[in-house]
Design a protein around this motif. Structure first.
Motif, PDB file in Angstrom:
ATOM      1  N   TYR B  85      47.094  31.285  33.497  1.00  0.00           N
ATOM      2  CA  TYR B  85      46.725  32.524  34.202  1.00  0.00           C
ATOM      3  C   TYR B  85      46.318  32.255  35.651  1.00  0.00           C
ATOM      4  O   TYR B  85      46.613  33.051  36.547  1.00  0.00           O
ATOM      5  N   GLY B  86      45.672  31.105  35.880  1.00  0.00           N
ATOM      6  CA  GLY B  86      45.311  30.741  37.250  1.00  0.00           C
ATOM      7  C   GLY B  86      46.553  30.539  38.111  1.00  0.00           C
ATOM      8  O   GLY B  86      46.604  30.929  39.284  1.00  0.00           O
ATOM      9  N   PHE B  88      49.403  32.004  37.571  1.00  0.00           N
ATOM     10  CA  PHE B  88      49.910  33.371  37.749  1.00  0.00           C
ATOM     11  C   PHE B  88      49.264  33.973  39.001  1.00  0.00           C
ATOM     12  O   PHE B  88      49.963  34.521  39.887  1.00  0.00           O
ATOM     13  N   VAL B  89      47.945  33.838  39.118  1.00  0.00           N
ATOM     14  CA  VAL B  89      47.226  34.372  40.282  1.00  0.00           C
ATOM     15  C   VAL B  89      47.741  33.722  41.568  1.00  0.00           C
ATOM     16  O   VAL B  89      48.013  34.416  42.560  1.00  0.00           O
ATOM     17  N   ASP B  90      47.926  32.397  41.531  1.00  0.00           N
ATOM     18  CA  ASP B  90      48.423  31.689  42.720  1.00  0.00           C
ATOM     19  C   ASP B  90      49.798  32.215  43.137  1.00  0.00           C
ATOM     20  O   ASP B  90      50.073  32.395  44.323  1.00  0.00           O
TER      21      ASP B  90
END
Lengths: 130, 102, 144
Positions: B85-86, B88-90
């Motif tokens: 998910y991190g 994904f944010v990036d």
């Protein structure tokens, strides 16, 4: 960076709210700003405090409420979509002559303009749906 | 001005994944999540569609969704990068906009 | 937020694209997308609508919902010009795949204030490649 999140589906039937929750949490954990989480379509159903999921399942409403409390997150439920689906706060319940309200802590009911405003104010808007 | 496209539905159930691949502009990337990840398996009827774009476009898969569906990175067509998910944010931050294929 | 910041915010003009890929009535997505479009007009943003895949059915002429007991909201697309929403991109390949042509769609016009209020069509039929270029030219892409 400033993010905004739009959720178009309710909890449990679709994974959208789960994905949006993990995404939003990851944004905040990375130190990004989340300008607003907007709940639209059946997504407004994430905002009822009356759900009682089984004890061994995740409680999505509670997860959202806790995330909002921890990070002072602005979580907005669309008023028009909410009225169609029976999501009411105290004011709305009184105004519509209903005998109860069901909005969960951390959520607030407001207009669709709040979604457009989020699109204008945020650097990135991410949509989760079906 | 590249876009990050997100796809969350299997190409065997919906047209979203296929339609997304037909609308990629230069530099665009695709992040596949939820049920979309079943479309990334190799040797499927959809693998050729992916091969047609994977030379010009980056393909990403959300690891937690692969895990949940019993898919391992080795099961996927070549050229897929797995992110959490991190990640994904990036990816959202690195691209100019995100377009969800719902 | 201070009053000053609010004033600055409202002066930002972003390119918003509303992507419509679903037929009307079977699900609420087309109607609730249109409701956001109407609200966004009040914010003076640069709004475009994309109709592709089954979304082209939202603009098909002759919709009659009486017997399904639902409101026919297709006339609202005709009124979009009054809200200065005049860019409705329809993908030709999506029409072709469904056996439709431009003649099957509603006539949607707007009055161009920069051209002596001449009546012009809001619907622009574009190729898949052109649609991809429209999508790549936005600040915010909303899909429902």
């Amino acid at each position: 960076m400033k993010f905004a999140v739009l959720i178009n589906e309710g909890p449990y039937t679709h994974q959208a709210s789960d994905s949006a929750y993990h995404f939003t949490k990851a944004c905040l954990d990375k130190g990004h700003d989340v300008f607003r989480v907007f709940f639209y379509n059946d997504g407004v159903n994430n905002g009822t405090r009356l759900t009682v999921p089984p004890q061994d399942d995740r409680n999505l409403q509670k997860n959202w409420t806790e995330l909002a409390e921890k990070h002072d997150l602005d979580m907005v439920v669309c008023i028009a979509a909410a009225q169609r689906r029976g999501i009411l706060d105290e004011n709305e319940a009184r105004r519509q002559g209903k005998d109860a309200d069901n909005i969960a802590p951390g959520f607030r009911i407001s207009g669709l303009g709040q979604l457009v405003e989020a699109g204008i104010a945020a650097d990135r808007l991410v949509v989760f749906g079906d | 001005m590249p876009t990050l496209h997100t796809v969350n539905k299997s190409p065997f159930e919906r047209t979203a994944f296929g339609s997304c691949l037909k609308h990629l502009a230069a530099g665009d990337a695709v992040l596949v999540l939820e049920d979309g990840v079943v479309g990334l398996r190799k040797a499927t009827a959809f693998a050729g569609d992916l091969d047609a774009v994977s030379g010009d476009h980056k393909l990403y898969a959300l690891g937690p969704d692969l895990d949940a569906r019993g898919l391992k990175p080795d099961d996927l067509v070549s050229g897929v990068t797995v992110v959490d998910y991190g990640g994904f944010v990036d990816l959202v931050a690195e691209h100019d906009r995100t377009q969800a294929w719902l | 937020m201070s009053m000053d910041e609010q004033t600055i915010d409202t002066e930002v003009v972003k390119k918003f694209l509303y992507v419509n890929r679903k037929a009307p009535y079977g699900t609420i997505y087309a109607l609730e997308s249109l409701e956001v479009v109407l609200i966004s007009a009040a914010f003076d943003q640069d709004v475009s609508l994309a109709f592709l895949d089954d979304g082209v059915y939202q603009l098909v002429d002759g919709q009659d919902t009486k017997a399904i007991g639902m409101k026919n909201f297709s006339p609202t697309y005709r009124a979009l010009g009054d809200y200065e929403i005049t860019k409705l991109f329809v993908e030709k390949e999506s029409l072709d795949e469904r056996g439709l042509t431009e003649d099957d769609l509603m006539e949607i016009m707007y009055e161009d204030e920069d051209d002596d209020w001449a009546e012009k069509p809001s619907i622009r039929i574009v190729s898949r490649t052109e649609m991809a270029a429209v999508m790549a030219d936005q600040d915010v892409v909303l899909s429902f």
